[in-house]
Design an enzyme around this catalytic site. Structure first.
Site, PDB file in Angstrom:
ATOM      1  N   SER A 277      -6.996  -5.127  10.659  1.00  0.00           N
ATOM      2  CA  SER A 277      -7.162  -6.131  11.737  1.00  0.00           C
ATOM      3  C   SER A 277      -6.803  -7.564  11.351  1.00  0.00           C
ATOM      4  O   SER A 277      -6.888  -8.449  12.202  1.00  0.00           O
ATOM      5  CB  SER A 277      -8.589  -6.133  12.326  1.00  0.00           C
ATOM      6  OG  SER A 277      -8.820  -4.984  13.101  1.00  0.00           O
ATOM      7  N   THR A 278      -6.399  -7.821  10.102  1.00  0.00           N
ATOM      8  CA  THR A 278      -6.190  -9.223   9.694  1.00  0.00           C
ATOM      9  C   THR A 278      -4.761  -9.716   9.912  1.00  0.00           C
ATOM     10  O   THR A 278      -4.436 -10.847   9.560  1.00  0.00           O
ATOM     11  CB  THR A 278      -6.545  -9.439   8.205  1.00  0.00           C
ATOM     12  OG1 THR A 278      -5.647  -8.672   7.390  1.00  0.00           O
ATOM     13  CG2 THR A 278      -7.978  -9.039   7.919  1.00  0.00           C
TER      14      THR A 278
ATOM     15  N   ASN B  67      -2.444   1.269  15.835  1.00  0.00           N
ATOM     16  CA  ASN B  67      -2.898   0.883  17.179  1.00  0.00           C
ATOM     17  C   ASN B  67      -3.323   2.149  17.915  1.00  0.00           C
ATOM     18  O   ASN B  67      -3.034   3.259  17.464  1.00  0.00           O
ATOM     19  CB  ASN B  67      -1.814   0.106  17.933  1.00  0.00           C
ATOM     20  CG  ASN B  67      -0.521   0.891  18.036  1.00  0.00           C
ATOM     21  OD1 ASN B  67      -0.507   2.019  18.544  1.00  0.00           O
ATOM     22  ND2 ASN B  67       0.570   0.344  17.526  1.00  0.00           N
TER      23      ASN B  67
ATOM     24  N   GLY C 133       4.003  -4.739  10.716  1.00  0.00           N
ATOM     25  CA  GLY C 133       2.987  -4.852   9.677  1.00  0.00           C
ATOM     26  C   GLY C 133       2.876  -3.606   8.826  1.00  0.00           C
ATOM     27  O   GLY C 133       3.857  -2.903   8.553  1.00  0.00           O
ATOM     28  N   VAL C 134       1.649  -3.308   8.439  1.00  0.00           N
ATOM     29  CA  VAL C 134       1.435  -2.201   7.512  1.00  0.00           C
ATOM     30  C   VAL C 134       1.753  -0.851   8.180  1.00  0.00           C
ATOM     31  O   VAL C 134       2.208   0.086   7.527  1.00  0.00           O
ATOM     32  CB  VAL C 134      -0.004  -2.266   6.931  1.00  0.00           C
ATOM     33  CG1 VAL C 134      -1.049  -1.907   7.955  1.00  0.00           C
ATOM     34  CG2 VAL C 134      -0.112  -1.409   5.692  1.00  0.00           C
ATOM     35  N   ASP C 135       1.562  -0.776   9.493  1.00  0.00           N
ATOM     36  CA  ASP C 135       1.856   0.442  10.256  1.00  0.00           C
ATOM     37  C   ASP C 135       3.345   0.794  10.132  1.00  0.00           C
ATOM     38  O   ASP C 135       3.710   1.945   9.805  1.00  0.00           O
ATOM     39  CB  ASP C 135       1.479   0.172  11.720  1.00  0.00           C
ATOM     40  CG  ASP C 135       1.286   1.428  12.541  1.00  0.00           C
ATOM     41  OD1 ASP C 135       1.448   2.531  12.004  1.00  0.00           O
ATOM     42  OD2 ASP C 135       0.980   1.291  13.731  1.00  0.00           O
TER      43      ASP C 135
ATOM     44  N   TYR D  38      -3.803  -8.356  14.699  1.00  0.00           N
ATOM     45  CA  TYR D  38      -5.074  -8.374  15.424  1.00  0.00           C
ATOM     46  C   TYR D  38      -5.923  -9.599  15.105  1.00  0.00           C
ATOM     47  O   TYR D  38      -7.017  -9.771  15.673  1.00  0.00           O
ATOM     48  CB  TYR D  38      -5.849  -7.079  15.181  1.00  0.00           C
ATOM     49  CG  TYR D  38      -5.315  -5.895  15.986  1.00  0.00           C
ATOM     50  CD1 TYR D  38      -4.232  -6.032  16.851  1.00  0.00           C
ATOM     51  CD2 TYR D  38      -5.915  -4.642  15.896  1.00  0.00           C
ATOM     52  CE1 TYR D  38      -3.743  -4.952  17.584  1.00  0.00           C
ATOM     53  CE2 TYR D  38      -5.441  -3.553  16.639  1.00  0.00           C
ATOM     54  CZ  TYR D  38      -4.352  -3.717  17.477  1.00  0.00           C
ATOM     55  OH  TYR D  38      -3.890  -2.654  18.217  1.00  0.00           O
TER      56      TYR D  38
ATOM     57  N   ILE E 132       0.824  -1.219   0.000  1.00  0.00           N
ATOM     58  CA  ILE E 132       0.000   0.000   0.000  1.00  0.00           C
ATOM     59  C   ILE E 132       0.857   1.268   0.000  1.00  0.00           C
ATOM     60  O   ILE E 132       0.390   2.323  -0.439  1.00  0.00           O
ATOM     61  CB  ILE E 132      -1.000  -0.024   1.184  1.00  0.00           C
ATOM     62  CG1 ILE E 132      -2.170   0.941   0.920  1.00  0.00           C
ATOM     63  CG2 ILE E 132      -0.309   0.269   2.499  1.00  0.00           C
ATOM     64  CD1 ILE E 132      -3.337   0.757   1.873  1.00  0.00           C
TER      65      ILE E 132
HETATM   66  P1  ADP Z   1      -3.543  -5.234  12.399  1.00  0.00           P
HETATM   67  O1  ADP Z   1      -2.829  -4.977  13.686  1.00  0.00           O
HETATM   68  O2  ADP Z   1      -4.704  -4.278  12.156  1.00  0.00           O
HETATM   69  O3  ADP Z   1      -3.925  -6.663  12.235  1.00  0.00           O
HETATM   70  P2  ADP Z   1      -1.289  -5.576  10.541  1.00  0.00           P
HETATM   71  O4  ADP Z   1      -0.407  -4.528   9.962  1.00  0.00           O
HETATM   72  O5  ADP Z   1      -0.651  -6.586  11.462  1.00  0.00           O
HETATM   73  O6  ADP Z   1      -2.491  -4.790  11.257  1.00  0.00           O
HETATM   74  O7  ADP Z   1      -1.998  -6.353   9.362  1.00  0.00           O
HETATM   75  C1  ADP Z   1      -3.058  -5.830   8.585  1.00  0.00           C
HETATM   76  C2  ADP Z   1      -2.937  -6.350   7.166  1.00  0.00           C
HETATM   77  O8  ADP Z   1      -1.959  -5.564   6.466  1.00  0.00           O
HETATM   78  C3  ADP Z   1      -2.453  -7.803   7.057  1.00  0.00           C
HETATM   79  O9  ADP Z   1      -3.302  -8.471   6.122  1.00  0.00           O
HETATM   80  C4  ADP Z   1      -1.036  -7.680   6.504  1.00  0.00           C
HETATM   81  O10 ADP Z   1      -0.684  -8.790   5.675  1.00  0.00           O
HETATM   82  C5  ADP Z   1      -1.162  -6.424   5.679  1.00  0.00           C
HETATM   83  N1  ADP Z   1       0.074  -5.699   5.319  1.00  0.00           N
HETATM   84  C6  ADP Z   1       1.291  -5.731   5.904  1.00  0.00           C
HETATM   85  N2  ADP Z   1       2.140  -4.917   5.251  1.00  0.00           N
HETATM   86  C7  ADP Z   1       1.447  -4.335   4.234  1.00  0.00           C
HETATM   87  C8  ADP Z   1       1.752  -3.404   3.186  1.00  0.00           C
HETATM   88  N3  ADP Z   1       2.975  -2.867   3.051  1.00  0.00           N
HETATM   89  N4  ADP Z   1       0.760  -3.057   2.303  1.00  0.00           N
HETATM   90  C9  ADP Z   1      -0.488  -3.566   2.428  1.00  0.00           C
HETATM   91  N5  ADP Z   1      -0.845  -4.451   3.389  1.00  0.00           N
HETATM   92  C10 ADP Z   1       0.113  -4.833   4.279  1.00  0.00           C
END
Ligand code: ADP
Length: 190
Positions: free
Chosen positions: A123-124, A30, A38-40, A127, A17
């Site tokens: 959340s996938t 969070n 993760g994405v954060d 979380y 993303i």
């Molecule tokens: P949460 O704590 O809400 O579960 P996460 O970041 O652990 O957040 O995961 C949310 C989703 O983002 C997961 O499906 C993960 O595979 C996905 N994800 C991780 N990195 C990226 C990225 N760079 N771009 C898009 N999605 C991502």
């Protein structure tokens, strides 16, 4: 894959993303807005420290809500930091809270006049919300908003990081499109 919903578009992409161009990019944050994995982590790494500084000034965000910051080095005007629910056993209102989280982002998009918005699968990851139910809530909530017609959002896209998430979202979107008679196709075909 994309579905046409009235005059709006709901699309799915597989990828990162942080590489996407949109008026608003949604972060799965969070509640302390402190960054993490993760994405954060990926979003803060790509956006730069100005975004973390702005998050620190805001301080926190309750579960089920979202806050907006500028987007730093991302190809976006805004980052919406959305706090999804942690999955427990599925009977603690997780689906309703996840729907509210997406809705909070759509409300912010309308407040900011965004035409394009990109979502991760909130959340996938950490979380632990199961992908199938998460896709149902995510797609239904965004589609209902697009169907209203009063929104500034013309294109909403889910950017799914891996094959499994993409395939799950694609299966659910195909089914919803059949049920609700939305034309579907690839990005390139009319
Ligand atoms: P949460 O704590 O809400 O579960 P996460 O970041 O652990 O957040 O995961 C949310 C989703 O983002 C997961 O499906 C993960 O595979 C996905 N994800 C991780 N990195 C990226 C990225 N760079 N771009 C898009 N999605 C991502």
């Amino acid at each position: 894959m994309r579905a046409i919903i009235g005059t709006r578009m709901l699309g799915l992409l597989q990828g990162d993303i942080t590489k996407v161009q949109a008026d608003a990019i949604v972060n799965a944050a969070n509640s302390r807005l402190m960054g993490g994995g993760g994405v954060d982590g990926a979003i803060h790494d790509a956006a730069g420290t100005s975004v973390m500084d702005e998050c620190a000034r805001i301080g926190s965000c309750p579960t089920g809500k979202a806050v907006a910051t500028k987007a730093g080095r991302l190809r976006a005007r805004w980052i919406f930091h959305a706090v999804g629910p942690e999955w427990d056993d599925g009977n603690q209102g997780e689906a309703d809270v996840l729907g509210a989280t997406y809705q909070a982002c759509l409300t912010l998009a309308d407040e900011k006049g965004c035409e394009t918005i990109a979502f991760p699968a909130i959340s996938t990851g950490t979380y632990a919300f199961p992908l199938g139910p998460a896709a149902e809530v995510a797609l239904d909530t965004v589609a209902r908003h697009l169907e209203k017609g009063v929104t500034s959002v013309k294109t909403a896209v889910f950017v799914l990081y891996d094959h499994r998430a993409f395939d799950t979202f694609a299966r659910v979107l195909s089914r919803l499109a059949t049920e609700r008679q939305w034309p579907v196709g690839d990005w390139d075909t009319p």
